[in-house]
Design an enzyme around this catalytic site. Structure first.
Site, PDB file in Angstrom:
ATOM      1  N   LYS A   1      13.488  11.715  -9.387  1.00 15.93           N
ATOM      2  CA  LYS A   1      13.314  10.838 -10.348  1.00 15.93           C
ATOM      3  C   LYS A   1      11.921  10.380 -10.173  1.00 15.93           C
ATOM      4  O   LYS A   1      11.059  10.149 -11.132  1.00 15.93           O
ATOM      5  CB  LYS A   1      14.311   9.557 -10.567  1.00 15.93           C
ATOM      6  CG  LYS A   1      14.452   8.834 -11.610  1.00 15.93           C
ATOM      7  CD  LYS A   1      14.799   9.597 -12.655  1.00 15.93           C
ATOM      8  CE  LYS A   1      14.847   8.908 -14.136  1.00 15.93           C
ATOM      9  NZ  LYS A   1      16.277   8.388 -14.189  1.00 15.93           N
TER      10      LYS A   1
ATOM     11  N   TYR B   1      -8.345  -3.164   6.113  1.00 18.92           N
ATOM     12  CA  TYR B   1      -7.409  -4.138   6.930  1.00 18.92           C
ATOM     13  C   TYR B   1      -8.059  -5.272   7.269  1.00 18.92           C
ATOM     14  O   TYR B   1      -8.832  -5.978   6.460  1.00 18.92           O
ATOM     15  CB  TYR B   1      -6.584  -3.324   7.829  1.00 18.92           C
ATOM     16  CG  TYR B   1      -5.451  -4.065   8.342  1.00 18.92           C
ATOM     17  CD1 TYR B   1      -4.471  -4.596   7.650  1.00 18.92           C
ATOM     18  CD2 TYR B   1      -5.341  -4.374  10.020  1.00 18.92           C
ATOM     19  CE1 TYR B   1      -3.227  -5.283   8.233  1.00 18.92           C
ATOM     20  CE2 TYR B   1      -4.431  -4.827  10.441  1.00 18.92           C
ATOM     21  CZ  TYR B   1      -3.270  -5.409   9.581  1.00 18.92           C
ATOM     22  OH  TYR B   1      -2.155  -6.054  10.169  1.00 18.92           O
TER      23      TYR B   1
END
Length: 755
Positions: free
Chosen positions: A95, A40
Site C-alpha cells: 500500500k 543534527y
C-alpha cells in the site's frame, strides 16, 4: 486473461536484493561535516525551537506534511482473513508503494499487535505528531467502524479506512455514470447488496449520500436478508434493515436495477441476472473472483453494464483510483479530516473525468482507437495521468469549502502544475507499454534460450499474457535449466536449429536467404550453414511470418545480432541507417537517448536520420518529443567538429520538419535547466518544458551517458530499441535482468502490433 502469479515468483520479488518494497532515503545533503552539523547537532536545534514556538512549523521543517501511516492489526488481510500483524506487513508495504508511485506520498507502515479497540485507538492517537495522515487498512468488521469513528473524532489529521471508503468512492462514481447511461434516477432504483462487511456497508452508505432510497435497498449477509425481524444485527447492519422481507437473494433480484457484490465468488447465476430489470447494473467485486464472471453476466444480458475488481475486463473498480489522490488533496491543504464532502468530491471528480476525452496514452495502453464514455467505460483507467490533477484538487477544494483546510490553496493553476510534475507526466510509460502488449500478444523468438534469465523472462511474458515465447536452443540444455530452477514453461515451443526435426526449416530458410544474398557473395552451401546459427534462424522465422518479433544479444556481441537482422529482414523503406534508442524512466518522466548502440561517429545527414527515427519511435508512445542535440557547446559558444555537426543537423531538421521541437547544439544540463536557458538563450525552443530526448554526437558519448545515469541514479531502463528495421528485432544488453528482458519483449510486441 487473469494474470498468473507463481508462488516462487512472488516470494523472490519480495526477498530479492534489499528485502521488502520501501525504504527511507535522505532528502538533504549529508556529505560534509557542515551538512551533518546542520542535519543534527547543533543546527537541528533551530527548527526545533521554531516548532516549539509555533507547532504548525512542523510542516515547514519536517516531512510530516507528506507522511502517511498505513496501520493494520492484520485481522482482515485481503482475502486471507485474520493472519496477524507480521503476516500483514507485505500488504502494508505494498500500500505504501502505491501511495508513492501514484501520488508521491511517503509512508511508514505500522503493524499493531493488538485486537483490543481501546489499545489500537490509543496507540494511533499518540502517533499523531509524526504523521500528516492515517490510512487504516485490513481491520475486521465491526471493530473497524469504531476504530475509524473514534480516530476521526479525536485526531486533527486526515483519517480514512480505505477498505471501507475506497471501494465506496470508486463504485459510487461508476454507479452515477452507469445510471446516467441507462437513464435511471438513483432515488428510484432497486439495489440488491450481497455482503455486509466493511466495504459493502460503506458502499451502500455512500449510495445513500448520493440519493439512494433506504427502502429500495435489500442487503444480504451470510444469514440472509437484513430486515427488521432479525435480532442478530449490529448497529451498522440495522441501518439497512427493511420492513419488506426476502426469503432468498434470487427473490430479491427479480426486477432489481442494481446488484452490488462484495461477498464471495459464484453466488449469482445467469438466471438471477436475467430476472433483473431492463438495463441492469451489476457490480460483482468479490476478491479475487466475482459473484458472477464477466463473460457469464454479459452472455446472460446484452443490455447489462458490468463492473468487477478485475483488470482483464472493462470497468475495473480499483481502489488505486481513489486513496492516493484523496490523501494528496487532503495533505496539500493540511486538512484536519477526510469528511463526507471530500469523499463525494472524489466521487464526482472521477465520474466527470470518465466523460472527458481520453488521452492517447490511455487508449494506447488498452489498445483502443478511442475509449469513450459508455457501457464499457464508466470509470477512468488506473493509468490515466489526469487522475492526480483531477481528484486531488477536487478533494482539496472540498476541504476548503467545509472548513477542514488549514492551508488553503490560492493559485489552482500553479497547484495543478506542481501535481503534474511530482511524478513526471508520463511516469506510467512502462505500465502503459505492458498493458498495450497484453491487449494483443505476439509470437516472440528468443535466440538465447540456454540462459536462465531468458527462460525466466519467457515464463513471465507467457504468464502475464504479453507474448507467446518461442525458444531457440538445445532441447536437453533448456529442459535441464527449467528443472534446475523450478520454472514452469508449460508447452512453450522449443526449437533446436541443429536437430534433425529442423532440417526442413533449415532447407527452406537457406533457399530464401540465398535469394536475398546470392549477388553479395553468398553460395547455397554457405547459406545453409548460416541458417544453423540462431540469430539467422530466428530472424528468418520473423521474416517468413512464423514469428512476429525477435529478441537476441544477451550472450552475443551487438554486431553479430544486428547483422543477421539487416541481412534477413532489412531496413524500413527509405531508411539508410538503423539506430539504437534507450528509454530511461526517471522521476521527471521518461528520457529518450539516441543513438546509443549502432553508429560510431555519425555524419550530419546520419544525425538527421537518427533524430527522425527517434522522434517517430517516441510518437508511437503518444509522447511529444522535445529534442536536444547535445555536445560541449551552447549555440556556437565553442568550436569543434562535434559542435558544428550538431548545429548543422538542427538547421536541416528545422527546415525539413517545422513542427518538430528540436534545438542545439547545447550542453546536456542546459537542456533541462529551463530557467538558465531562458536567461542566456531566450530564443531556444526548449525553454517551455525542457528536453525529453537527447541526440548525441557519437556512440562513445551516448553510451557513456546512458550507463553512468543508469548505474549512478539506479534508473529503470528499456532498451536498446533498434530503430529502422522492417520488423521488430531487439538486442539485449549483456547482463540484462529479467525485468529488462520483459520490458524489451513488451516493446517488441507493441511494435509488432503497430507494424
Amino acid at each position: 486473461m487473469n494474470q498468473k502469479i507463481r508462488k516462487e515468483d512472488a516470494l523472490d520479488y519480495h526477498a530479492k536484493g534489499r528485502p521488502g518494497k520501501i525504504q527511507v532515503i535522505p532528502t538533504k545533503e549529508y556529505n560534509t561535516q557542515r551538512d551533518l552539523s546542520l542535519a543534527y547537532s547543533p543546527g537541528v536545534a533551530d527548527p526545533c525551537l521554531e516548532i516549539a514556538a509555533n507547532p504548525e512549523d512542523v510542516y515547514k521543517y519536517t516531512a510530516k506534511g507528506n507522511l502517511v501511516a498505513v496501520i493494520s492489526n492484520g485481522t482482515a488481510v485481503l482475502g486471507l482473513g485474520d493472519i496477524g500483524p507480521e503476516a500483514s506487513k507485505p500488504v502494508m508495504e505494498g500500500k505504501g508503494l502505491l501511495f508513492k508511485i501514484y501520488a508521491d506520498i511517503d509512508v511508514f507502515d505500522i503493524e499493531l499487535n493488538t485486537k483490543d479497540v481501546d489499545e489500537f485507538v490509543r496507540t494511533v492517537q499518540i502517533l499523531e505528531p509524526t504523521f500528516g495522515g492515517i490510512n487504516l487498512e485490513d481491520i475486521k468488521s465491526p471493530e473497524c467502524f469504531e476504530i475509524e469513528t473514534r480516530l476521526k473524532r479525536d485526531l486533527k489529521i486526515p483519517v480514512m479506512h480505505d477498505d471501507q471508503h475506497g471501494t465506496a468512492i470508486i463504485s459510487g462514481a461508476a454507479l452515477l455514470n452507469a445510471l446516467e447511461i441507462v437513464g435511471k434516477k438513483i432515488e428510484e432504483v432497486k439495489i440488491v447488496v450481497s455482503g455486509a462487511g466493511a466495504s459493502a456497508i460503506s458502499c451502500t452508505k455512500l449510495y445513500l449520500s448520493l440519493g439512494a432510497t433506504p427502502a429500495n435497498i435489500a442487503m444480504f449477509d451470510r444469514n440472509g436478508h437484513i430486515n427488521t425481524q432479525r435480532d442478530d444485527l449490529d448497529e451498522m447492519k440495522e441501518i439497512f434493515a427493511t420492513e419488506k422481507i426476502y426469503e432468498t437473494m434470487p427473490e430479491a433480484m427479480v426486477g432489481a436495477d442494481v446488484f452490488l457484490g462484495l461477498s464471495v465468488a459464484n453466488i449469482v447465476s445467469q438466471d438471477m441476472v436475467r430476472s433483473m430489470a431492463k438495463d441492469p447494473i451489476v457490480f460483482a467485486m468479490a476478491n479475487p473472483d466475482p459473484e458472477i464472471s464477466y463473460p457469464e453476466a454479459t452472455e446472460a444480458r446484452d443490455d447489462i453494464i458490468m463492473a468487477t475488481g478485475r483488470s482483464d475486463y472493462p470497468n475495473q473498480v480499483n481502489n488505486v483510483l481513489g486513496f492516493p489522490y484523496i490523501f494528496r488533496g487532503a495533505l496539500d491543504v493540511r486538512s484536519t479530516e477526510i469528511n463526507e464532502a471530500m469523499k463525494l468530491a472524489a466521487v464526482h471528480a472521477l465520474a466527470d473525468l470518465a466523460k472527458k476525452s481520453v488521452p492517447d496514452i490511455v487508449n494506447m495502453a488498452y489498445n483502443q482507437e478511442t475509449l469513450s464514455f459508455g457501457r464499457n467505460y464508466i470509470i477512468p483507467k488506473p493509468v490515466d495521468p489526469r487522475l492526480l490533477t483531477t481528484v486531488a484538487p477536487a478533494v482539496a477544494k472540498a476541504a476548503m469549502e467545509t472548513g477542514a483546510a488549514r492551508q488553503p490553496i490560492t493559485d489552482w493553476e500553479v497547484y495543478e502544475q506542481q501535481l503534474a510534475t511530482r511524478l513526471g507526466r508520463y511516469e506510467r510509460l512502462s505500465r502503459v507499454i505492458l498493458n498495450k502488449a497484453k491487449t494483443s500478444p505476439k509470437r516472440v523468438v528468443f535466440a538465447d534460450a540456454e540462459n536462465v534469465q531468458v527462460l525466466k523472462a519467457a515464463q513471465q511474458v507467457r504468464d502475464e499474457g504479453i507474448a507467446a515465447p518461442i525458444l531457440l536452443g538445445n532441447l536437453a540444455a533448456i529442459h535441464a535449466l527449467i528443472d534446475e530452477h523450478d520454472l514452469d514453461l508449460g508447452k512453450v515451443k522449443i526449437i533446436d536449429p541443429r536437430s534433425p526435426e529442423s532440417e526442413a526449416s533449415i532447407d527452406r530458410y537457406a533457399q530464401l536467404y540465398y535469394k536475398k544474398r546470392q549477388r553479395k557473395g553468398m553460395t547455397p552451401s554457405e547459406s545453409r550453414r548460416t541458417m544453423f546459427y540462431r540469430n539467422y534462424f530466428g530472424a528468418m522465422m520473423v521474416e517468413n511470418g512464423e514469428a512476429d518479433a525477435f529478441i537476441s544479444g544477451l550472450t552475443r556481441n551487438y554486431p553479430d545480432t544486428i547483422r543477421p537482422a539487416l541481412q534477413v529482414i532489412g531496413k524500413e523503406e527509405g531508411v539508410d541507417r538503423v539506430a539504437g534508442m534507450y528509454i530511461l524512466l526517471t522521476p521527471r518522466g521518461p528520457l529518450f537517448f539516441s543513438d546509443t548502440t549502432v553508429n560510431l561517429d555519425p555524419t550530419v545527414d546520419e544525425l538527421v536520420e537518427i533524430t527522425e527515427l527517434t522522434a517517430k519511435a517516441i510518437d508511437r508512445f503518444n509522447i511529444k518529443p522535445r529534442i536536444a542535440m547535445v555536445t560541449y557547446s551552447n549555440f556556437g559558444s565553442a568550436q569543434g567538429k562535434d559542435a558544428e555537426k550538431m548545429g548543422e543537423a538542427v538547421a536541416i531538421l528545422k527546415a525539413k520538419h517545422p513542427d518538430m521541437v528540436v534545438d542545439g547544439e547545447v550542453q546536456a544540463h542546459l537542456a533541462f535547466d529551463t530557467e538558465l536557458l531562458k536567461q542566456n538563450h531566450p530564443f531556444s525552443e526548449l525553454i517551455e518544458g525542457g528536453a525529453n530526448t537527447l541526440i548525441f554526437p557519437n556512440l562513445s558519448a551516448s553510451n557513456i551517458a546512458y550507463n553512468l545515469l543508469k548505474e549512478a541514479a539506479q534508473l529503470e531502463t528499456i532498451g536498446p530499441i533498434l530503430l529502422g528495421l522492417k520488423k521488430p528485432v531487439h538486442v539485449l544488453q549483456l547482463g540484462s535482468s529479467v525485468r529488462e528482458i520483459v520490458n524489451m519483449v513488451a516493446i517488441a510486441v507493441v511494435e509488432a502490433q503497430i507494424k
